[in-house]
Design a protein around this motif. Sequence first.
Motif, short mmCIF file in Angstrom:
data_model
loop_
_atom_site.label_atom_id
_atom_site.label_comp_id
_atom_site.label_asym_id
_atom_site.label_seq_id
_atom_site.Cartn_x
_atom_site.Cartn_y
_atom_site.Cartn_z
N ARG A 108 0.83 -1.21 0.00
CA ARG A 108 0.00 0.00 0.00
C ARG A 108 0.85 1.25 0.00
O ARG A 108 0.55 2.22 -0.69
CB ARG A 108 -0.94 0.01 1.20
N ARG A 109 1.94 1.25 0.79
CA ARG A 109 2.83 2.40 0.81
C ARG A 109 3.52 2.58 -0.54
O ARG A 109 3.71 3.70 -1.00
CB ARG A 109 3.88 2.25 1.90
N ARG A 148 2.35 1.83 -3.46
CA ARG A 148 1.40 2.36 -4.46
C ARG A 148 1.16 3.85 -4.27
O ARG A 148 0.80 4.54 -5.20
CB ARG A 148 0.07 1.63 -4.36
N GLY A 149 1.31 4.31 -3.06
CA GLY A 149 1.12 5.74 -2.81
C GLY A 149 -0.32 6.06 -2.47
O GLY A 149 -1.24 5.29 -2.73
N PRO A 150 -0.55 7.25 -1.93
CA PRO A 150 -1.88 7.63 -1.45
C PRO A 150 -2.89 7.84 -2.59
O PRO A 150 -4.06 7.56 -2.42
CB PRO A 150 -1.65 8.93 -0.69
N GLU A 152 -3.21 6.32 -5.64
CA GLU A 152 -3.69 5.05 -6.17
C GLU A 152 -4.56 4.35 -5.10
O GLU A 152 -5.55 3.73 -5.43
CB GLU A 152 -2.49 4.16 -6.50
N HIS A 153 -4.21 4.49 -3.83
CA HIS A 153 -4.96 3.86 -2.74
C HIS A 153 -6.37 4.45 -2.69
O HIS A 153 -7.33 3.74 -2.52
CB HIS A 153 -4.21 4.08 -1.41
#
Length: 120
Positions: free
Chosen positions: A106-107, A109-111, A113-114
């Motif tokens: 998750r980290r 992918r970045g905020p 994309e999340h």
Amino acid sequence: MDEVAAAIADPVRRHILTMLRDESLSAGDIATRFAISRPAVSRHLRVLRESGLVRDELVGRKRIYRLDPGPLAPLAEWLAGLAGGDRWERRLDALETEIYRTRRERRARGPVEHRREHTA
């Protein structure tokens, strides 16, 4: 294993094993630490010797006893399997690994994309 389990079933014998864990002792030294007769202590020592949990050696006129923990291993393994602690430990370790892996992904992918995942 049954003989070892029977030997450690008695609290006096367990106490003798605990004493011998720290140091080798003569039969007389062991007997002085109990409020039971010397012949009774001798019988306990014989049971422990026959089960293989203690070894004795004649030194002069004294019989010196020392702990031999080897025969406890099969009993300890059986108890550990009965308790099933290892199985749960492995499962919890796997769960912890999965949680950390998911967090890393998750980290990575970045905020942005999340957020898109949750709004789609």
